[in-house]
Design an enzyme around this catalytic site. Structure first.
Site, PDB file in Angstrom:
ATOM      1  N   GLU B 178       0.677  -1.233  -0.049  1.00  0.00           N
ATOM      2  CA  GLU B 178       0.127  -0.040   0.027  1.00  0.00           C
ATOM      3  C   GLU B 178       0.966   1.089  -0.011  1.00  0.00           C
ATOM      4  O   GLU B 178       0.209   2.314   0.138  1.00  0.00           O
ATOM      5  CB  GLU B 178      -1.021  -0.116   1.145  1.00  0.00           C
ATOM      6  CG  GLU B 178      -2.244  -0.792   0.900  1.00  0.00           C
ATOM      7  CD  GLU B 178      -2.134  -2.234   0.522  1.00  0.00           C
ATOM      8  OE1 GLU B 178      -1.407  -3.048   1.310  1.00  0.00           O
ATOM      9  OE2 GLU B 178      -2.525  -2.451  -0.444  1.00  0.00           O
ATOM     10  N   ASN B 263      -0.356  -7.321  -3.651  1.00  0.00           N
ATOM     11  CA  ASN B 263      -1.199  -6.672  -4.797  1.00  0.00           C
ATOM     12  C   ASN B 263      -0.239  -5.969  -5.444  1.00  0.00           C
ATOM     13  O   ASN B 263       0.995  -5.513  -4.819  1.00  0.00           O
ATOM     14  CB  ASN B 263      -2.192  -6.002  -4.169  1.00  0.00           C
ATOM     15  CG  ASN B 263      -1.906  -4.567  -3.315  1.00  0.00           C
ATOM     16  OD1 ASN B 263      -1.198  -5.072  -2.198  1.00  0.00           O
ATOM     17  ND2 ASN B 263      -1.792  -3.474  -3.487  1.00  0.00           N
ATOM     18  N   ASP B 310      -7.495  -5.521  -5.200  1.00  0.00           N
ATOM     19  CA  ASP B 310      -6.434  -5.765  -4.100  1.00  0.00           C
ATOM     20  C   ASP B 310      -6.574  -7.210  -3.540  1.00  0.00           C
ATOM     21  O   ASP B 310      -6.673  -7.409  -2.180  1.00  0.00           O
ATOM     22  CB  ASP B 310      -6.733  -4.711  -3.034  1.00  0.00           C
ATOM     23  CG  ASP B 310      -5.618  -5.119  -1.797  1.00  0.00           C
ATOM     24  OD1 ASP B 310      -4.569  -5.031  -2.252  1.00  0.00           O
ATOM     25  OD2 ASP B 310      -6.120  -4.993  -0.755  1.00  0.00           O
TER      26      ASP B 310
HETATM   27  O1  LIG Z   1       0.705  -5.405   0.396  1.00  0.00           O
HETATM   28  C1  LIG Z   1       1.062  -5.389   1.478  1.00  0.00           C
HETATM   29  O2  LIG Z   1       2.338  -5.086   1.829  1.00  0.00           O
HETATM   30  C2  LIG Z   1       0.130  -6.004   2.661  1.00  0.00           C
HETATM   31  C3  LIG Z   1       0.661  -6.255   4.162  1.00  0.00           C
HETATM   32  C4  LIG Z   1       0.079  -6.538   5.016  1.00  0.00           C
HETATM   33  C5  LIG Z   1       0.660  -6.776   6.465  1.00  0.00           C
HETATM   34  O3  LIG Z   1       1.976  -6.658   6.315  1.00  0.00           O
HETATM   35  O4  LIG Z   1      -0.014  -6.989   7.360  1.00  0.00           O
HETATM   36  C6  LIG Z   1      -1.689  -6.776   4.920  1.00  0.00           C
HETATM   37  C7  LIG Z   1      -1.931  -6.568   3.310  1.00  0.00           C
HETATM   38  N1  LIG Z   1      -1.087  -6.303   2.342  1.00  0.00           N
HETATM   39  C8  LIG Z   1      -3.331  -6.916   3.116  1.00  0.00           C
HETATM   40  O5  LIG Z   1      -3.584  -6.642   1.926  1.00  0.00           O
HETATM   41  C9  LIG Z   1      -4.278  -7.374   3.971  1.00  0.00           C
HETATM   42  O6  LIG Z   1      -5.241  -7.633   3.630  1.00  0.00           O
HETATM   43  C10 LIG Z   1      -3.833  -7.656   5.466  1.00  0.00           C
HETATM   44  C11 LIG Z   1      -4.331  -8.070   6.511  1.00  0.00           C
HETATM   45  C12 LIG Z   1      -3.591  -7.885   7.422  1.00  0.00           C
HETATM   46  C13 LIG Z   1      -3.817  -8.466   8.860  1.00  0.00           C
HETATM   47  O7  LIG Z   1      -2.779  -8.692   9.555  1.00  0.00           O
HETATM   48  O8  LIG Z   1      -4.887  -8.600   9.322  1.00  0.00           O
HETATM   49  N2  LIG Z   1      -2.382  -7.702   7.010  1.00  0.00           N
HETATM   50  C14 LIG Z   1      -2.172  -7.477   5.702  1.00  0.00           C
END
Ligand SMILES: O=C(O)c1cc(C(=O)O)c2c(n1)C(=O)C(=O)c1cc(C(=O)O)[nH]c1-2
Ligand SMILES: O=C(O)c1cc(C(=O)O)c2c(n1)C(=O)C(=O)c1cc(C(=O)O)[nH]c1-2
Lengths: 591, 591
Positions: B178, B263, B310
């Site tokens: 992101e 993503n 995403d």
């Molecule tokens: O694209 C990324 O770098 C990234 C990192 C993370 C993360 O490190 O927790 C999540 C997501 N995306 C993501 O899309 C997502 O739905 C998500 C849920 C969570 C969580 O721990 O509940 N982390 C992340």
């Protein structure tokens, strides 16, 4: 609702054994329950039923209230959230109230950002916020009914004590003895929040609401005017502490509230002496019996004149009816910070018993039962040993042989059960200057377990059964750490207490034999409460280490001298528990 | 110790049914236990044995490790404390390691300050700190052995995934999809911390460690060079995301590690199209099979070319041996974020099954089993519907039909058990500009429960049993909230999972019938683990709500659109749970 309405609602509730309507269980402060579904024989089967994390770190004192509406009402340390939890749905949050408080209050709280609990009466919940705002909420939906400002944190004033609702008044006390604040107790109208009266802990008799002609001291009228001024050098009384941050109890027949006052401001006694001689610093460390409606002092008893050890006198005044020399007396028993167990006549203020429950206690050899004054031992007198002199081996510690952790009285055994501290100290007073809103202490402390050759057991605490009339310890359980949690005794012949490692323990009321324990998530400085809902008895406790004992963990302090010595003596706590508030509700398994 | 040492230690440990040596239970990621002291018939007697509050708020993901040394090793969200807890003394803290991290890391963590857990091998514990520091500790005393810097939080890079130790290498991935970060997976020497190889998720083949002549895609060599560049407009690949923030699994015979990428950077697909036409944005949302020693890509499978929703492809690749058309195949099963359950041949990367486990899934009608590409439904294509157009009713939500919560495979039933999300979304992409270290998203979302006329049940989640070969849901339990916790199945015929209200639940493996539940202090986004110590089986879980689902509570957000729509759809969570990390260990009562 009429004036007595709120009072009547509390009286009705405390007669119903299923409820836990006030922090101390009833107006007398007994923390005793007539429930016996859980008893000596089945308590080992107790299991957690459901739990609720409060989302707040630091010390969780006080406990949940149950007023029979299918909910538990709990509170948290700063920022003092209030939760209404649904007993029918494993603690679902019916409503939450989170006050918006200025975080600059935190640094002026001496002993962690604690709060000793809510009060309930007549459909309203009352809370003292850390920032001195006293609020009333509609218990049904958490709506704010009124809020009033009880003090000013920029002058070192805060609030941590639990309000008590008496005669349609909400009785509250302030904190700030370590910041040179003037202690005061105040009554607000329970419905409107209007101030009805305020009694100071020092100053002219008009401030103290004391009449030297009628207010009794050791059974006789006080006699001299304005002792709240004359027993201080110059204007030191204006920084005279005496904060009533502890527990309030009430006798509805006598219509008297009972509470004690804290330490007299600076910890350097020389700054409170008059022309180099000890001065009483009235009315610090004094038990007040005040008329609930007018605030007028009926009687006073100063437990420690000219304090040299920070022995705040705010512990709960247990109202117990006793037989004394063949007569029935309305008693008032205190497991006091000084290491002495007191028994007074709560009508006249007469001193009946003053005996050591902590054998290592050495600051005073005994109390003169005629004058009611302690006989100070010069070897442990920080004043006589002198400023910038480290007086060593004083017992008990400034934390006291019992701190704010409320005791429990069982009318069946006639004994008082209390978590106590077995800690002594070295104490070096030094000259300190008063700056508004800044600490006004002036002493460096080092604390250590009570020495074994003086009656200690090597650990920092005990849980004891005390005979308040004979003035004797009946049994005692050694604990690794100070037992900083509120005790509970029940008609099931069980006594409950919590430990700083996080154990809730049950012991046999008569013998002290260990019956059951469970390791809750964090150290317990809250009070074990009990109630019955839909025919089932529950035990409930807030765990969440902190308070003065856990200040190292709570405020992230590691230097042993910090927390006025508490960080050093409790350093080992770090191996057993971390912060985090959780309410745990226990009951017997259904099968 | 030789190169294979660390690997051998993990292999030995995973053969011992008493242990729980890796976050997913074994290299294959099955989260299955052969222990059966706790079974279908006695699980209702399970009681908490002891608990430990971590002293940290926000989302507690991952779970405790048990490696047979009489301890549990746990970790916390930022600042990522590590605890060694003594099983012989109700969780006494043997040692604690607390990294010193810059709190400015917190704002660049997309989805709460989570961490998915420790890795252990050969007497060493490994942790990815939020601030990109990878550390190795001596498990005995918590001493730091080495630390290495894996990325730069000032450029939006952080770490949340759990390391996996393979062949004396520690495999780690970064987070930052992101924030326009370039995803990369890296192997560090387990003993020294030296970097051994790094594979990027886009860029020239040399960056991706991919050889178009030998790396297979759908069974054939990739063929074209540098697809990691050519499938992007201009230099957009330099902001191409594909962060491997999820789970890594490993096949020791094939010596291949398996993981998926996130993503492809900005959520505005138009900024990733080439001349107005969809572009694959390789290798985002791709399953990589890499040689553990060199990092070379053996095969790749891009689950979602040209992502418009995403749908990060980082979920665990469960390694399961299956019978396919009468042949034994080395399978790789994924309960994927896209709402599809995939089965691939893990030797060749061939796609065997792609079926919807969430019936409301509508972004694609099906997968073309020849090309392996999804058939996108224009009505739900945020690219075809256009920039600044709110495409409504897309299922599943950007959070996916399953997020990071790891599933469990039982070899006895051949089924995969997973907590899933039943949530759909409206998605409006908009033009966004890249600024280093700032969010690089470009979409506004609104989320809602999957509609009941499309197969939803009105709630936000389910717990399901999935046949990975037949591509069918065998049974399903409806849940009020998304089931964001890691599942566990055991030889005792029980499946365990946790709910966002805070319940740990046990259900019959074959029928899904409810057997037992306990309300832990806070919502569960951690994984239910099990182990046997001194002949007694224990179930252990970290509760502590947070993650993307609990971001409203974790970060104190109340505007429904915040958290990219998560705050709105999970607003009711506020009535059931608050923050606070607690480890609870359960077992059968001694009697
Ligand atoms: O694209 C990324 O770098 C990234 C990192 C993370 C993360 O490190 O927790 C999540 C997501 N995306 C993501 O899309 C997502 O739905 C998500 C849920 C969570 C969580 O721990 O509940 N982390 C992340
Ligand atoms: O004099 C005061 O105003 C004052 C206030 C408080 C408080 O408000 O908590 C404590 C004390 N003194 C004190 O002496 C003390 O030992 C103490 C312990 C605690 C606690 O909650 O653990 N509070 C306080």
């Amino acid at each position: 609702t009429t004036g007595a309405q709120a009072n009547q609602s509390v009286l009705d509730m405390q007669d119903n054994p299923e409820l836990w309507p006030t922090q101390l269980g009833n107006y007398a402060g007994n923390r005793y329950s007539r429930l016996d579904q859980i008893n000596r024989d089945n308590v080992q089967d107790l299991v957690p039923t459901w739990q609720f994390s409060t989302g707040v770190l630091r010390g969780h004192e006080g406990g949940p209230l149950y007023v029979g509406d299918g909910r538990l009402y709990i509170h948290t340390p700063f920022p003092n959230r209030i939760y209404a939890l649904d007993l029918e749905d494993d603690g679902r949050v019916i409503w939450m109230y989170e006050p918006d408080q200025d975080s600059r209050v935190i640094p002026v709280m001496c002993c962690d950002t604690v709060n000793r609990g809510l009060a309930y009466a007549d459909g309203r919940l009352y809370l003292n916020q850390a920032d001195n705002t006293v609020i009333a909420l509609n218990a049904e939906d958490g709506e704010l009914l009124w809020s009033v400002d009880n003090g000013d944190h920029t002058e070192g004033e805060t609030m941590t004590m639990s309000p008590l609702v008496v005669n349609n008044k909400v009785i509250v006390g302030n904190s700030g003895g370590e910041f040179g604040v003037r202690g005061h107790i105040t009554a607000y109208n329970a419905e409107t929040g209007e101030m009805e009266w305020r009694g100071y802990s020092q100053g002219p008799d008009s401030d103290v609401l004391l009449d030297p002609e009628t207010t009794l001291m050791m059974g006789e009228p006080v006699g001299e005017a304005d002792l709240g001024v004359t027993t201080w050098p110059d204007d030191e009384w204006e920084r005279g502490g005496g904060a009533p941050w502890g527990w309030v109890t009430y006798d509805p027949e006598l219509n008297l509230i009972y509470y004690g006052t804290g330490n007299p401001g600076t910890w350097n006694p020389a700054q409170r002496a008059i022309d180099g001689e000890p001065a009483d610093n009235k009315w610090a460390i004094t038990v007040f019996a005040r008329d609930a409606d007018t605030g007028e002092a009926k009687w006073v008893y100063q437990k420690v004149p000219f304090d040299e050890w920070d022995y705040d006198g705010v512990n709960e005044n247990q109202l117990i009816d006793v037989e004394w020399n063949g007569e029935d007396r309305k008693g008032l028993a205190i497991i006091d910070r000084t290491g002495f167990g007191f028994l007074l006549d709560r009508e006249t203020g007469e001193l009946l018993v003053a005996e050591k429950f902590a054998p290592e206690t050495n600051w005073a050899t005994h109390y003169d039962m005629e004058t009611g004054r302690p006989q100070v031992d010069p070897e442990y007198s920080t004043f006589q040993q002198g400023v910038d002199v480290n007086t060593t081996g004083i017992c008990p510690t400034a934390m006291g042989a019992k701190n704010m952790q409320p005791s429990s009285y069982s009318p069946e055994t006639g004994l008082i059960y209390a978590g106590i501290n077995r800690i002594c100290m070295d104490y070096e007073p030094y000259e300190t200057e008063y700056v508004t809103g800044q600490p006004y202490v002036g002493a460096t402390l080092n604390m250590m377990p009570s020495p074994e050759d003086a009656g200690g057991h090597g650990g920092l605490g005990s849980f004891m059964a005390w005979d308040p009339v004979a003035g004797e310890v009946v049994w005692e359980i050694d604990e690794r750490f100070a037992v900083w949690s509120g005790a509970l005794t029940t008609a099931g012949n069980v006594a409950f207490y919590g430990t700083l490692e996080g154990y809730i323990k049950a012991v046999d009321l008569e013998t002290g034999d260990h019956l059951w324990q469970f390791k809750t998530p964090s150290g317990i400085i809250g009070n074990i409460n009990t109630f019955q809902h839909e025919g089932k008895q529950y035990i409930a406790v807030l765990s969440g280490v902190g308070g003065w004992a856990g200040i190292g963990l709570a405020a992230g302090l590691t230097d042993p001298e910090e927390g006025l010595g508490a960080v050093g003596v409790f350093a080992a706590l770090d191996d057993y528990t971390k912060l985090g508030g959780v309410l745990t509700v226990f009951s017997l398994p259904d099968r």
